[in-house]
Scaffold this motif. Sequence first.
Motif, PDB file in Angstrom:
ATOM      1  N   HIS A   1       0.854  -1.189   0.000  1.00  0.00           N
ATOM      2  CA  HIS A   1       0.000   0.000   0.000  1.00  0.00           C
ATOM      3  C   HIS A   1       0.886   1.234   0.000  1.00  0.00           C
ATOM      4  CE1 HIS A   1      -3.235   2.763   0.768  1.00  0.00           C
ATOM      5  NE2 HIS A   1      -2.653   3.188   1.878  1.00  0.00           N
ATOM      6  N   ILE A   2       0.802   2.020  -1.051  1.00  0.00           N
ATOM      7  CA  ILE A   2       1.588   3.252  -1.155  1.00  0.00           C
ATOM      8  C   ILE A   2       0.768   4.402  -0.605  1.00  0.00           C
ATOM      9  CG2 ILE A   2       2.636   4.895  -2.758  1.00  0.00           C
ATOM     10  CD1 ILE A   2       3.371   2.521  -4.540  1.00  0.00           C
ATOM     11  N   ASP A   3       1.305   5.032   0.434  1.00  0.00           N
ATOM     12  CA  ASP A   3       0.619   6.153   1.076  1.00  0.00           C
ATOM     13  C   ASP A   3       1.529   7.375   1.019  1.00  0.00           C
ATOM     14  OD1 ASP A   3      -0.842   7.919   2.559  1.00  0.00           O
ATOM     15  OD2 ASP A   3      -0.808   6.754   4.420  1.00  0.00           O
ATOM     16  N   LEU A   4       1.119   8.368   0.251  1.00  0.00           N
ATOM     17  CA  LEU A   4       1.894   9.603   0.106  1.00  0.00           C
ATOM     18  C   LEU A   4       1.214  10.782   0.791  1.00  0.00           C
ATOM     19  CD1 LEU A   4       2.991   9.166  -3.618  1.00  0.00           C
ATOM     20  CD2 LEU A   4       4.376   8.786  -1.566  1.00  0.00           C
ATOM     21  N   THR A   5       0.353  10.479   1.745  1.00  0.00           N
ATOM     22  CA  THR A   5      -0.316  11.530   2.497  1.00  0.00           C
ATOM     23  C   THR A   5       0.721  12.431   3.167  1.00  0.00           C
ATOM     24  OG1 THR A   5      -2.167  10.042   2.945  1.00  0.00           O
ATOM     25  CG2 THR A   5      -1.972  12.005   4.330  1.00  0.00           C
TER      26      THR A   5
ATOM     27  N   GLY B   1      13.368  12.892  -0.158  1.00  0.00           N
ATOM     28  CA  GLY B   1      12.878  13.405  -1.431  1.00  0.00           C
ATOM     29  C   GLY B   1      12.979  12.361  -2.514  1.00  0.00           C
ATOM     30  N   ARG B   2      12.204  12.586  -3.571  1.00  0.00           N
ATOM     31  CA  ARG B   2      12.229  11.717  -4.745  1.00  0.00           C
ATOM     32  C   ARG B   2      12.284  12.603  -5.983  1.00  0.00           C
ATOM     33  NH1 ARG B   2      13.162   8.735  -1.217  1.00  0.00           N
ATOM     34  NH2 ARG B   2      11.982   6.888  -0.515  1.00  0.00           N
TER      35      ARG B   2
ATOM     36  N   VAL C   1       3.023   2.692 -17.271  1.00  0.00           N
ATOM     37  CA  VAL C   1       4.246   3.442 -16.990  1.00  0.00           C
ATOM     38  C   VAL C   1       4.104   4.218 -15.686  1.00  0.00           C
ATOM     39  CG1 VAL C   1       5.812   5.235 -17.831  1.00  0.00           C
ATOM     40  CG2 VAL C   1       4.800   3.605 -19.440  1.00  0.00           C
ATOM     41  N   ALA C   2       2.958   4.834 -15.487  1.00  0.00           N
ATOM     42  CA  ALA C   2       2.737   5.647 -14.288  1.00  0.00           C
ATOM     43  C   ALA C   2       2.849   4.815 -13.019  1.00  0.00           C
ATOM     44  CB  ALA C   2       1.379   6.333 -14.361  1.00  0.00           C
ATOM     45  N   SER C   3       2.408   3.575 -13.054  1.00  0.00           N
ATOM     46  CA  SER C   3       2.466   2.729 -11.859  1.00  0.00           C
ATOM     47  C   SER C   3       3.898   2.561 -11.369  1.00  0.00           C
ATOM     48  CB  SER C   3       1.848   1.360 -12.153  1.00  0.00           C
ATOM     49  OG  SER C   3       0.466   1.472 -12.392  1.00  0.00           O
ATOM     50  N   MET C   4       4.835   2.403 -12.280  1.00  0.00           N
ATOM     51  CA  MET C   4       6.240   2.288 -11.886  1.00  0.00           C
ATOM     52  C   MET C   4       6.740   3.594 -11.272  1.00  0.00           C
ATOM     53  SD  MET C   4       9.004   0.549 -11.584  1.00  0.00           S
ATOM     54  CE  MET C   4       8.904  -0.903 -12.647  1.00  0.00           C
ATOM     55  N   ILE C   5       6.332   4.709 -11.841  1.00  0.00           N
ATOM     56  CA  ILE C   5       6.786   6.006 -11.348  1.00  0.00           C
ATOM     57  C   ILE C   5       6.232   6.282  -9.958  1.00  0.00           C
ATOM     58  CG2 ILE C   5       6.682   8.498 -11.780  1.00  0.00           C
ATOM     59  CD1 ILE C   5       6.646   7.734 -14.814  1.00  0.00           C
ATOM     60  N   VAL C   6       4.965   5.948  -9.731  1.00  0.00           N
ATOM     61  CA  VAL C   6       4.374   6.139  -8.402  1.00  0.00           C
ATOM     62  C   VAL C   6       5.122   5.296  -7.370  1.00  0.00           C
ATOM     63  CG1 VAL C   6       2.301   5.800  -6.996  1.00  0.00           C
ATOM     64  CG2 VAL C   6       2.114   6.798  -9.286  1.00  0.00           C
TER      65      VAL C   6
ATOM     66  N   GLN D   1       8.545   3.126  -0.093  1.00  0.00           N
ATOM     67  CA  GLN D   1       8.953   1.738  -0.309  1.00  0.00           C
ATOM     68  C   GLN D   1      10.154   1.614  -1.248  1.00  0.00           C
ATOM     69  OE1 GLN D   1       5.815   2.798  -0.088  1.00  0.00           O
ATOM     70  NE2 GLN D   1       4.378   1.189   0.503  1.00  0.00           N
ATOM     71  N   ALA D   2      10.412   2.626  -2.071  1.00  0.00           N
ATOM     72  CA  ALA D   2      11.514   2.573  -3.039  1.00  0.00           C
ATOM     73  C   ALA D   2      12.792   3.211  -2.500  1.00  0.00           C
ATOM     74  CB  ALA D   2      11.093   3.266  -4.338  1.00  0.00           C
TER      75      ALA D   2
END
Length: 258
Positions: free
Chosen positions: A2-6, A129-130, A228-233, A239-240
Amino acid sequence: MHIDLTGKSALVTGSTEGIGLAVARGLAEAGAAVIVNGRTAAKVGAAAASLGSNVRGVAADLGTPEGHAALVDAVRAADIVVSNLGIFQPADFFDTDDATWDRHWQINVMAGVRLARAYLPAMEANGWGRFLLLSSESAFNIPVEMIHYGVSKTADVALARGLAKRMAGTGVTVNSVLPGPTLSEGVEAMLEEERARSGWPIAEVAADFVTTHRPSSILRRAATVEEVASMIVYLASPQASATTGAAIRVDGGVMETL
């Protein structure tokens, strides 16, 4: 997973359509406060409105220093920056003049350079940061029909690697993403003449283009912008955290190198 960027802010350039818009949507759905960007207020406003209340837009032409300055004036800092803005223009090498080379360099390379100078220092100060640069499989498979484009995308890979090393140990990751043939609006426009001639659906025209002009493709079709967007997210997520200085492929297996 689960990716949470809140609580994170994300700037995506060239995000009124195509891969950029899909990335902006994915980041917004993960909870980030997203800034979309494009050259015209009308397209920026429409894109922002389509993505929900936690999204705002900034119209600025990042192919120029003046446009970059306007963006930075409006967006002082961001936790995530996706340098997605890019152009391509098929043309034989001997018909490609200096102006075409310079336009590709300014938009495909210098826009990312300027963004890095503007936003990486604050990421470093925050300890997180990313920063992501959109390159292409054309960075390694230089397309003979647009050498100028391939060269600019190779520069993006080198820029991302160098910036990652510059940010070593700071909590800031920098990566490049290498899509293969992707069914964006730009590719659709390039294939429109063949679609009209054949009468085939655009996805079939794109698949025929891939098998004909990118015969090493394992996917045997064009990717969707969402793929493509899924990889970028993911790369923008906590997690990355151990992925930096990498050239990440979303190329459908076009690249022959291991």
